[in-house]
Design a protein around this motif. Structure first.
Motif, PDB file in Angstrom:
ATOM      1  N   PRO A 125       0.799  -1.232   0.000  1.00 41.67           N
ATOM      2  CA  PRO A 125       0.000   0.000   0.000  1.00 41.67           C
ATOM      3  C   PRO A 125       0.826   1.275   0.000  1.00 41.67           C
ATOM      4  O   PRO A 125       0.361   2.302  -0.497  1.00 41.67           O
ATOM      5  N   ALA A 126       2.052   1.233   0.533  1.00 43.51           N
ATOM      6  CA  ALA A 126       2.878   2.441   0.547  1.00 43.51           C
ATOM      7  C   ALA A 126       3.293   2.865  -0.854  1.00 43.51           C
ATOM      8  O   ALA A 126       3.557   4.038  -1.111  1.00 43.51           O
ATOM      9  N   LEU A 127       3.339   1.899  -1.781  1.00 43.28           N
ATOM     10  CA  LEU A 127       3.775   2.188  -3.147  1.00 43.28           C
ATOM     11  C   LEU A 127       2.647   2.069  -4.170  1.00 43.28           C
ATOM     12  O   LEU A 127       2.818   2.462  -5.330  1.00 43.28           O
ATOM     13  N   ALA A 128       1.508   1.547  -3.757  1.00 40.43           N
ATOM     14  CA  ALA A 128       0.409   1.324  -4.701  1.00 40.43           C
ATOM     15  C   ALA A 128      -0.015   2.629  -5.364  1.00 40.43           C
ATOM     16  O   ALA A 128      -0.094   3.679  -4.726  1.00 40.43           O
ATOM     17  N   GLY A 129      -0.284   2.544  -6.663  1.00 41.65           N
ATOM     18  CA  GLY A 129      -0.709   3.702  -7.429  1.00 41.65           C
ATOM     19  C   GLY A 129       0.426   4.438  -8.086  1.00 41.65           C
ATOM     20  O   GLY A 129       0.235   5.089  -9.122  1.00 41.65           O
ATOM     21  N   LEU A 130       1.640   4.369  -7.517  1.00 41.42           N
ATOM     22  CA  LEU A 130       2.769   5.125  -8.043  1.00 41.42           C
ATOM     23  C   LEU A 130       3.416   4.420  -9.237  1.00 41.42           C
ATOM     24  O   LEU A 130       3.423   3.191  -9.322  1.00 41.42           O
ATOM     25  N   LYS A 131       4.004   5.216 -10.111  1.00 41.86           N
ATOM     26  CA  LYS A 131       4.774   4.650 -11.218  1.00 41.86           C
ATOM     27  C   LYS A 131       6.258   4.766 -10.861  1.00 41.86           C
ATOM     28  O   LYS A 131       7.011   5.542 -11.437  1.00 41.86           O
ATOM     29  N   HIS A 132       6.653   3.992  -9.856  1.00 43.06           N
ATOM     30  CA  HIS A 132       8.034   3.994  -9.401  1.00 43.06           C
ATOM     31  C   HIS A 132       8.871   3.090 -10.296  1.00 43.06           C
ATOM     32  O   HIS A 132       8.340   2.361 -11.149  1.00 43.06           O
ATOM     33  N   CYS A 133      10.176   3.120 -10.104  1.00 46.00           N
ATOM     34  CA  CYS A 133      11.075   2.372 -10.987  1.00 46.00           C
ATOM     35  C   CYS A 133      11.374   0.964 -10.503  1.00 46.00           C
ATOM     36  O   CYS A 133      12.237   0.291 -11.068  1.00 46.00           O
ATOM     37  N   ASN A 134      10.655   0.484  -9.496  1.00 48.55           N
ATOM     38  CA  ASN A 134      10.736  -0.932  -9.119  1.00 48.55           C
ATOM     39  C   ASN A 134       9.713  -1.699  -9.957  1.00 48.55           C
ATOM     40  O   ASN A 134       8.600  -1.959  -9.516  1.00 48.55           O
ATOM     41  N   ARG A 135      10.068  -2.076 -11.156  1.00 48.97           N
ATOM     42  CA  ARG A 135       9.098  -2.623 -12.091  1.00 48.97           C
ATOM     43  C   ARG A 135       9.381  -4.089 -12.449  1.00 48.97           C
ATOM     44  O   ARG A 135       9.016  -4.564 -13.524  1.00 48.97           O
ATOM     45  N   LEU A 136      10.021  -4.818 -11.539  1.00 48.22           N
ATOM     46  CA  LEU A 136      10.326  -6.221 -11.823  1.00 48.22           C
ATOM     47  C   LEU A 136       9.068  -7.060 -11.979  1.00 48.22           C
ATOM     48  O   LEU A 136       9.058  -8.036 -12.738  1.00 48.22           O
ATOM     49  N   GLU A 137       7.985  -6.704 -11.280  1.00 51.03           N
ATOM     50  CA  GLU A 137       6.741  -7.441 -11.469  1.00 51.03           C
ATOM     51  C   GLU A 137       6.283  -7.330 -12.924  1.00 51.03           C
ATOM     52  O   GLU A 137       5.850  -8.318 -13.525  1.00 51.03           O
ATOM     53  N   GLN A 138       6.353  -6.120 -13.471  1.00 51.14           N
ATOM     54  CA  GLN A 138       5.913  -5.926 -14.855  1.00 51.14           C
ATOM     55  C   GLN A 138       6.849  -6.625 -15.844  1.00 51.14           C
ATOM     56  O   GLN A 138       6.399  -7.129 -16.879  1.00 51.14           O
ATOM     57  N   VAL A 139       8.136  -6.665 -15.522  1.00 57.02           N
ATOM     58  CA  VAL A 139       9.084  -7.385 -16.381  1.00 57.02           C
ATOM     59  C   VAL A 139       8.750  -8.874 -16.399  1.00 57.02           C
ATOM     60  O   VAL A 139       8.724  -9.519 -17.463  1.00 57.02           O
ATOM     61  N   MET A 140       8.460  -9.449 -15.237  1.00 62.53           N
ATOM     62  CA  MET A 140       8.106 -10.867 -15.173  1.00 62.53           C
ATOM     63  C   MET A 140       6.777 -11.137 -15.863  1.00 62.53           C
ATOM     64  O   MET A 140       6.606 -12.161 -16.541  1.00 62.53           O
ATOM     65  N   LEU A 141       5.842 -10.212 -15.718  1.00 64.15           N
ATOM     66  CA  LEU A 141       4.564 -10.340 -16.420  1.00 64.15           C
ATOM     67  C   LEU A 141       4.776 -10.318 -17.921  1.00 64.15           C
ATOM     68  O   LEU A 141       4.198 -11.136 -18.658  1.00 64.15           O
ATOM     69  N   LYS A 142       5.610  -9.408 -18.392  1.00 64.65           N
ATOM     70  CA  LYS A 142       5.871  -9.319 -19.827  1.00 64.65           C
ATOM     71  C   LYS A 142       6.553 -10.584 -20.338  1.00 64.65           C
ATOM     72  O   LYS A 142       6.302 -11.011 -21.481  1.00 64.65           O
ATOM     73  N   GLN A 143       7.385 -11.217 -19.520  1.00 64.97           N
ATOM     74  CA  GLN A 143       7.995 -12.489 -19.925  1.00 64.97           C
ATOM     75  C   GLN A 143       6.918 -13.534 -20.182  1.00 64.97           C
ATOM     76  O   GLN A 143       6.999 -14.304 -21.152  1.00 64.97           O
ATOM     77  N   GLU A 144       5.931 -13.590 -19.317  1.00 68.71           N
ATOM     78  CA  GLU A 144       4.830 -14.533 -19.518  1.00 68.71           C
ATOM     79  C   GLU A 144       4.086 -14.226 -20.814  1.00 68.71           C
ATOM     80  O   GLU A 144       3.773 -15.140 -21.595  1.00 68.71           O
ATOM     81  N   LEU A 145       3.800 -12.947 -21.056  1.00 63.68           N
ATOM     82  CA  LEU A 145       3.064 -12.576 -22.270  1.00 63.68           C
ATOM     83  C   LEU A 145       3.855 -12.953 -23.522  1.00 63.68           C
ATOM     84  O   LEU A 145       3.288 -13.465 -24.491  1.00 63.68           O
ATOM     85  N   GLN A 146       5.148 -12.688 -23.498  1.00 62.89           N
ATOM     86  CA  GLN A 146       5.981 -13.032 -24.667  1.00 62.89           C
ATOM     87  C   GLN A 146       6.013 -14.533 -24.892  1.00 62.89           C
ATOM     88  O   GLN A 146       5.937 -14.998 -26.034  1.00 62.89           O
ATOM     89  N   ALA A 147       6.114 -15.290 -23.810  1.00 70.41           N
ATOM     90  CA  ALA A 147       6.158 -16.750 -23.938  1.00 70.41           C
ATOM     91  C   ALA A 147       4.857 -17.300 -24.509  1.00 70.41           C
ATOM     92  O   ALA A 147       4.864 -18.298 -25.251  1.00 70.41           O
ATOM     93  N   LYS A 148       3.724 -16.642 -24.207  1.00 66.11           N
ATOM     94  CA  LYS A 148       2.422 -17.111 -24.675  1.00 66.11           C
ATOM     95  C   LYS A 148       1.987 -16.442 -25.975  1.00 66.11           C
ATOM     96  O   LYS A 148       0.935 -16.794 -26.526  1.00 66.11           O
ATOM     97  N   GLY A 149       2.764 -15.485 -26.446  1.00 69.90           N
ATOM     98  CA  GLY A 149       2.421 -14.808 -27.690  1.00 69.90           C
ATOM     99  C   GLY A 149       1.277 -13.821 -27.544  1.00 69.90           C
ATOM    100  O   GLY A 149       0.581 -13.528 -28.511  1.00 69.90           O
ATOM    101  N   TRP A 150       1.087 -13.285 -26.339  1.00 69.45           N
ATOM    102  CA  TRP A 150       0.022 -12.314 -26.092  1.00 69.45           C
ATOM    103  C   TRP A 150       0.602 -10.906 -26.123  1.00 69.45           C
ATOM    104  O   TRP A 150       1.689 -10.669 -25.604  1.00 69.45           O
ATOM    105  N   SER A 151      -0.133  -9.971 -26.695  1.00 68.44           N
ATOM    106  CA  SER A 151       0.327  -8.584 -26.700  1.00 68.44           C
ATOM    107  C   SER A 151       0.050  -7.912 -25.358  1.00 68.44           C
ATOM    108  O   SER A 151       0.794  -7.020 -24.935  1.00 68.44           O
ATOM    109  N   ASP A 152      -0.998  -8.335 -24.680  1.00 72.11           N
ATOM    110  CA  ASP A 152      -1.335  -7.787 -23.372  1.00 72.11           C
ATOM    111  C   ASP A 152      -2.258  -8.769 -22.672  1.00 72.11           C
ATOM    112  O   ASP A 152      -2.744  -9.740 -23.281  1.00 72.11           O
ATOM    113  N   ALA A 153      -2.510  -8.544 -21.386  1.00 68.60           N
ATOM    114  CA  ALA A 153      -3.380  -9.443 -20.617  1.00 68.60           C
ATOM    115  C   ALA A 153      -3.838  -8.736 -19.359  1.00 68.60           C
ATOM    116  O   ALA A 153      -3.228  -7.758 -18.908  1.00 68.60           O
ATOM    117  N   ILE A 154      -4.907  -9.249 -18.792  1.00 69.82           N
ATOM    118  CA  ILE A 154      -5.382  -8.774 -17.494  1.00 69.82           C
ATOM    119  C   ILE A 154      -4.528  -9.411 -16.409  1.00 69.82           C
ATOM    120  O   ILE A 154      -4.242 -10.607 -16.442  1.00 69.82           O
TER     121      ILE A 154
END
Length: 257
Positions: A125-154
């Motif tokens: 909650p201390a970081l929720a909402g912010l666009k901070h530079c700790n974006r490893l979650e998004q990097v890991m999410l993008k790895q999943e999308l690339q592996a599945k051939g998806w451009s985006d996902a929920i």
């Protein structure tokens, strides 16, 4: 950039990405507010004169460009090692300018089909909402999308509540009311989401900000994704369920008039 920069060492920085049209940054006041809010929440002490200079610099990068993307990262500066904040911090700003991907944005306006990612977002909650530079979650999410051939996902959080896509906020319609996920524990509160929420009040459009469970996605008949670059993009399908795009087009027409 020095290898001792805290943005590199610890992700001790935040950013925003802006769309330029006809030499002006779109939704500039919203981006300004985002940068100032993130700085306040993260304890970046930047005085008003420095903000004014920085905003003038951003405007100068947009001048003369018909379309472009301008990104700024604000870092807490450098430190040799350890998490302790140097006193005083030497704040640094990095501004990047690139071409606006017009063809890709045009394709998006036809609508996108979204699956649901397996990867889930944690709670902070201390970081929720912010666009901070700790974006490893998004990097890991993008790895999943690339592996599945998806451009985006929920993507959902660890309790199964819908949060966002890998790059955009989400709005859903059940035939009566629009809804958007509550972001107090995870996710990014995008500037276009904020713009929609504020403008909806002026147009008497009811939007509820609330928790949306993954299993309740089948209750919706329409949806759209949005961010500062792509605007409003209809969602044509979620997993196996097809959605209507007409409520989204009606929303846009009402919203833009």
């Amino acid at each position: 950039m020095s290898p001792y920069n805290r943005a590199i060492q610890f992700g001790d920085a935040h950013f925003t990405t802006m769309k330029v049209c006809s030499g002006e940054i779109q939704l500039f006041s919203y981006h300004q507010a985002r940068l100032q809010l993130a700085s306040s929440r993260l304890g970046f002490v930047i005085d008003e004169s420095e903000w004014q200079w920085l905003f003038e610099m951003l405007s100068s990068h947009a001048e003369g460009k018909q379309t472009a993307v301008v990104k700024i990262i604000i870092s807490r500066g450098e430190s040799q090692r350890g998490y302790a904040i140097p006193e005083p911090p030497d704040y640094q700003a990095f501004i990047y300018t690139s071409e606006l991907p017009i063809d890709w944005l045009a394709q998006l306006q036809q609508g996108i089909a979204l699956n649901i990612a397996d990867f889930t977002l944690g709670h902070q909650p201390a970081l929720a909402g912010l666009k901070h530079c700790n974006r490893l979650e998004q990097v890991m999410l993008k790895q999943e999308l690339q592996a599945k051939g998806w451009s985006d996902a929920i993507v959902c959080d660890l309790t199964g509540n819908v949060i966002e896509t890998s790059i955009a906020n989400l709005f859903f319609y059940d035939g009566h009311t629009w809804y958007t996920p509550e972001l107090s524990l995870a996710g990014v509160a995008g500037v276009y989401r904020q713009y929609i929420l504020q403008q909806a009040k002026k147009h008497n459009i009811k939007i509820e900000v609330c928790a949306i469970a993954r299993q309740n996605l089948t209750n919706f008949t329409a949806a759209f994704a949005c961010n500062a670059l792509q605007g409003i993009v209809p969602v044509t399908q979620i997993a196996e369920n097809s959605l209507s795009v007409e409520p989204v087009h009606h929303f846009k027409r009402t919203f833009e008039n």
